[in-house]
Design a protein around this motif. Structure first.
Motif, PDB file in Angstrom:
ATOM      1  N   ALA A 181       0.807  -1.304  -0.008  1.00  0.00           N
ATOM      2  CA  ALA A 181      -0.136  -0.029  -0.114  1.00  0.00           C
ATOM      3  C   ALA A 181       1.056   1.209  -0.036  1.00  0.00           C
ATOM      4  O   ALA A 181       0.466   2.334  -0.814  1.00  0.00           O
ATOM      5  CB  ALA A 181      -0.842  -0.061   1.221  1.00  0.00           C
ATOM      6  N   ILE A 182       1.832   1.296   0.664  1.00  0.00           N
ATOM      7  CA  ILE A 182       2.745   2.470   1.033  1.00  0.00           C
ATOM      8  C   ILE A 182       3.442   2.825  -0.636  1.00  0.00           C
ATOM      9  O   ILE A 182       3.633   3.886  -0.955  1.00  0.00           O
ATOM     10  CB  ILE A 182       3.802   2.293   2.105  1.00  0.00           C
ATOM     11  CG1 ILE A 182       3.200   2.255   3.340  1.00  0.00           C
ATOM     12  CG2 ILE A 182       4.851   3.283   1.914  1.00  0.00           C
ATOM     13  CD1 ILE A 182       4.054   1.999   4.420  1.00  0.00           C
ATOM     14  N   ILE A 183       3.937   1.732  -1.015  1.00  0.00           N
ATOM     15  CA  ILE A 183       4.670   1.746  -2.437  1.00  0.00           C
ATOM     16  C   ILE A 183       3.695   2.172  -3.265  1.00  0.00           C
ATOM     17  O   ILE A 183       4.141   3.134  -4.189  1.00  0.00           O
ATOM     18  CB  ILE A 183       5.245   0.408  -2.924  1.00  0.00           C
ATOM     19  CG1 ILE A 183       6.453  -0.069  -2.017  1.00  0.00           C
ATOM     20  CG2 ILE A 183       5.878   0.376  -4.167  1.00  0.00           C
ATOM     21  CD1 ILE A 183       6.900  -1.565  -2.106  1.00  0.00           C
ATOM     22  N   ILE A 184       2.659   1.622  -3.574  1.00  0.00           N
ATOM     23  CA  ILE A 184       1.468   2.068  -4.434  1.00  0.00           C
ATOM     24  C   ILE A 184       0.966   3.318  -4.542  1.00  0.00           C
ATOM     25  O   ILE A 184       0.908   4.204  -5.260  1.00  0.00           O
ATOM     26  CB  ILE A 184       0.533   1.077  -4.272  1.00  0.00           C
ATOM     27  CG1 ILE A 184       0.786  -0.409  -4.985  1.00  0.00           C
ATOM     28  CG2 ILE A 184      -0.908   1.563  -5.592  1.00  0.00           C
ATOM     29  CD1 ILE A 184      -0.085  -1.479  -5.041  1.00  0.00           C
ATOM     30  N   PHE A 185       0.798   3.873  -3.014  1.00  0.00           N
ATOM     31  CA  PHE A 185       0.245   5.366  -2.788  1.00  0.00           C
ATOM     32  C   PHE A 185       1.070   6.485  -2.372  1.00  0.00           C
ATOM     33  O   PHE A 185       0.656   7.304  -2.137  1.00  0.00           O
ATOM     34  CB  PHE A 185      -1.286   5.357  -1.908  1.00  0.00           C
ATOM     35  CG  PHE A 185      -2.117   3.957  -2.487  1.00  0.00           C
ATOM     36  CD1 PHE A 185      -3.106   4.447  -3.235  1.00  0.00           C
ATOM     37  CD2 PHE A 185      -2.120   2.704  -1.729  1.00  0.00           C
ATOM     38  CE1 PHE A 185      -3.873   3.538  -3.861  1.00  0.00           C
ATOM     39  CE2 PHE A 185      -3.509   1.877  -2.219  1.00  0.00           C
ATOM     40  CZ  PHE A 185      -4.167   2.456  -3.150  1.00  0.00           C
ATOM     41  N   TRP A 186       2.195   6.039  -2.164  1.00  0.00           N
ATOM     42  CA  TRP A 186       3.178   7.119  -1.899  1.00  0.00           C
ATOM     43  C   TRP A 186       3.387   8.423  -3.084  1.00  0.00           C
ATOM     44  O   TRP A 186       3.360   7.902  -4.127  1.00  0.00           O
ATOM     45  CB  TRP A 186       4.720   6.274  -1.797  1.00  0.00           C
ATOM     46  CG  TRP A 186       5.442   7.289  -1.048  1.00  0.00           C
ATOM     47  CD1 TRP A 186       6.733   7.809  -1.690  1.00  0.00           C
ATOM     48  CD2 TRP A 186       5.696   7.471   0.290  1.00  0.00           C
ATOM     49  NE1 TRP A 186       7.254   8.692  -0.828  1.00  0.00           N
ATOM     50  CE2 TRP A 186       6.756   8.315   0.574  1.00  0.00           C
ATOM     51  CE3 TRP A 186       5.119   7.247   1.433  1.00  0.00           C
ATOM     52  CZ2 TRP A 186       7.386   9.114   1.742  1.00  0.00           C
ATOM     53  CZ3 TRP A 186       5.529   7.570   2.674  1.00  0.00           C
ATOM     54  CH2 TRP A 186       6.632   8.544   2.755  1.00  0.00           C
ATOM     55  N   PRO A 187       3.218   9.531  -2.420  1.00  0.00           N
ATOM     56  CA  PRO A 187       3.063  10.632  -3.435  1.00  0.00           C
ATOM     57  C   PRO A 187       4.259  10.636  -4.267  1.00  0.00           C
ATOM     58  O   PRO A 187       5.413  10.638  -3.874  1.00  0.00           O
ATOM     59  CB  PRO A 187       3.153  11.769  -2.512  1.00  0.00           C
ATOM     60  CG  PRO A 187       2.407  11.111  -1.116  1.00  0.00           C
ATOM     61  CD  PRO A 187       3.043   9.795  -1.074  1.00  0.00           C
TER      62      PRO A 187
END
Length: 559
Positions: free
Chosen positions: A188-194
């Motif tokens: 989730a962090i990798i995909i949605f990181w700005p």
């Protein structure tokens, strides 16, 4: 072909590329790329079956040399996902020393390929083959990470793809839910990181956050240290991987050729992608030499096979890197990180590394390109599916071999379909009726004209011979060859067979409008002397006049 590194020619011819402002941008880009390469190098090393520091050493040593010696302005080198399956298999069969020796040999092969200017030939590998095995590697890479992502704690996992998934399905009840949660958080962090936060890439941010969460929440999640023990940050001096004998070379030759082949393809593909992004041209042969030198050095330092990395190269370009200084800076920053942060690297959760490799596999898969190829001709679809299927079900070597052989066979079939040889009597004789200097009656009853369209190669030889079985009915056979750009040995053999058959049956053979490449081939074989120079005519009009003089017994002939 210029075999100078791009760095040298830029320094000589474009000093404006090395102003303090420009170099500051390259160094800053190198730092960002190092932040991307750090988690990837660790994850790829572990997935390959070796300890994390070997991935970092590869990125440092090989990355520096590929930028220093390479033929691209912006190429970033290091370990890549494409090698994981190969490296793991080599280690399982030959051990780490076998891998290092194979990598050393592959490096030498790559340098020889560059010196002998094979860079252009590698580009001729069919697109369905590269797409098929790249997508296949992505699927296999994904499957190798299921155990760590789900926290199944399985050992002795079979290498066979289907057996592996059968084992996973039978142990789904053993999923560690805390491990799965950390893995999903990483994704989730990798995909949605700005994306605008370029200074801290999403993969590195995910590692930092999940490592802190596992550490301070005391979660039951496997880490690098709990899996491999303490991580060694000691730098080693270059050394030979072991005693290299003739028997060792023979044993490791297939593995080394596979590494060299894949490294060469991936490096040049990455360089081509980079050229499109910056509007420049790379030097393919120099890129092969640099990749070879990098693999030799990586093997001597105990590292993994290395090549140009498309994702890291793109990151370099997007962050302003425009000279090899960026790639060299990325290697130096990685070295600093390794020396300063290795004690904390052991705290990284294994499921987080698996999640990062899931993203690597997703990007490698090229599913859009894979899907688009289904709109191509059926032969290309067949090549794609065969290469993909064999990469997954068998291994990469078998897949590439079968893919290339199938591509060659289908290409020959396609060329044979394009190749045409047709009787031109009706069309030619319509023209003859309008000519006053040619006896229409003689030509119509005694001369046969055939036109050949397409390259005269071995795939078309049988078509040629079968089409001319009825030449016995004439006294002169004219072959119109204005649309034949090339001829190979089998094509010549077919032509020679027709000539011998004509001689046996008392038929004179005339060649009309022979192109220079074909003419040179005929000269090398001594065929022109056997046929007679006066039987090779510049155009169809002169050929018909020559045919008439042969049939009528008159020997006048206009050049």
């Amino acid at each position: 072909m210029n075999l100078l590194p791009k760095l040298v020619t830029l320094w000589r011819n474009h000093p404006e590329e090395f102003t303090p402002k420009r170099m500051c941008k390259d160094i800053t880009s190198g730092l960002v790329v190092a932040c991307v390469a750090l988690p990837l190098s660790i994850a790829l090393a572990i997935a390959s079956g070796v300890t994390p520091e070997k991935g970092l050493l590869t990125a440092i040593v090989a990355g520096f040399l590929i930028s220093l010696l390479g033929g691209s302005r912006v190429q970033i080198g290091g370990p890549t996902g494409a090698f994981v399956v190969i490296v793991y298999g080599i280690i399982q069969e030959f051990g780490l020393s076998g891998l290092l020796t194979a990598t050393l040999m592959a490096g030498i092969f790559l340098m020889l390929m560059g010196l002998f200017k094979f860079g252009a030939f590698i580009k001729f590998i069919p697109y369905p083959v590269t797409t098929g095995f790249t997508s296949g590697i992505a699927v296999v890479l994904f499957s190798t990470q299921i155990n760590d992502f789900l926290g199944l704690h399985l050992t002795d996992i079979p290498s066979d793809f289907f057996a592996k998934w059968n084992l996973y399905f039978h142990h789904l009840s053993a999923v560690n839910w805390e491990t799965l949660a950390v893995g999903l958080l990483t994704l989730a962090i990798i995909i949605f990181w700005p994306k605008k936060w370029k200074a801290l890439p999403g993969s590195l941010a995910a590692l930092i956050i999940t490592t802190l969460a596992v550490k301070f929440a005391h979660l039951d999640v496997a880490t690098i240290t709990s899996t491999f023990g303490s991580v060694d940050s000691t730098l080693v001096w270059p050394h030979m991987p072991g005693e290299i004998t003739l028997a060792t070379i023979k044993k490791l030759l297939p593995a080394s050729l596979t590494i060299a082949f894949l490294a060469g393809i991936e490096s040049l593909l990455s360089a081509v992608v980079a050229d499109g992004m910056i509007g420049k041209k790379h030097r393919s042969n120099m890129e092969l030499i640099a990749t070879g030198a990098a693999n030799v050095a990586a093997a001597l330092f105990g590292g993994l096979p290395a090549t140009g990395a498309i994702a890291r190269t793109a990151t370099n370009i997007e962050n302003g890197g425009r000279t090899p200084i960026a790639g060299m800076a990325h290697a130096i920053f990685l070295l600093i990180m390794m020396l300063c942060l290795m004690q904390y690297i052991g705290l990284i959760p294994m499921t987080s590394l698996a999640a990062i490799l899931f993203m690597v596999a997703y990007r490698m898969s090229g599913w859009r390109a894979f899907r688009a190829l289904f709109k191509a001709p059926a032969s290309d679809v067949a090549i794609l599916l065969v290469t993909f299927g064999l990469t997954v079900a068998a291994d990469l070597v078998v897949a590439i071999e079968f893919g290339l052989v199938l591509a060659a066979v289908l290409f020959m079939k396609r060329m044979s379909d394009v190749y045409q040889i047709k009787n031109m009597d009706d069309d030619i004789f319509d023209e003859v009726h309008q000519k006053d200097d040619i006896d229409t009656k003689i030509i119509t009853h005694n001369v046969s004209v055939y036109e050949i369209n397409g390259p005269f190669f071995f795939g078309a030889a049988n078509v040629f011979v079968d089409s001319l079985e009825n030449h016995k009915e004439c006294k002169v056979l004219i072959l119109r060859m204005r649309s034949v750009p090339a001829m190979d040995a089998t094509g010549f053999h077919a032509l020679e067979s027709i000539f011998n058959s004509c001689q046996k049956d008392g038929v004179q053979l005339i060649l009309s409008h022979v192109q220079k490449p074909v003419l040179k081939t005929l000269e090398k074989y001594g065929f022109i002397k056997r046929l007679g120079k006066d039987h090779i005519c510049k155009n169809i009009d002169i050929s018909l006049m020559r045919a008439e003089s042969i049939v009528s017994g008159r020997q006048h002939f206009l050049e």
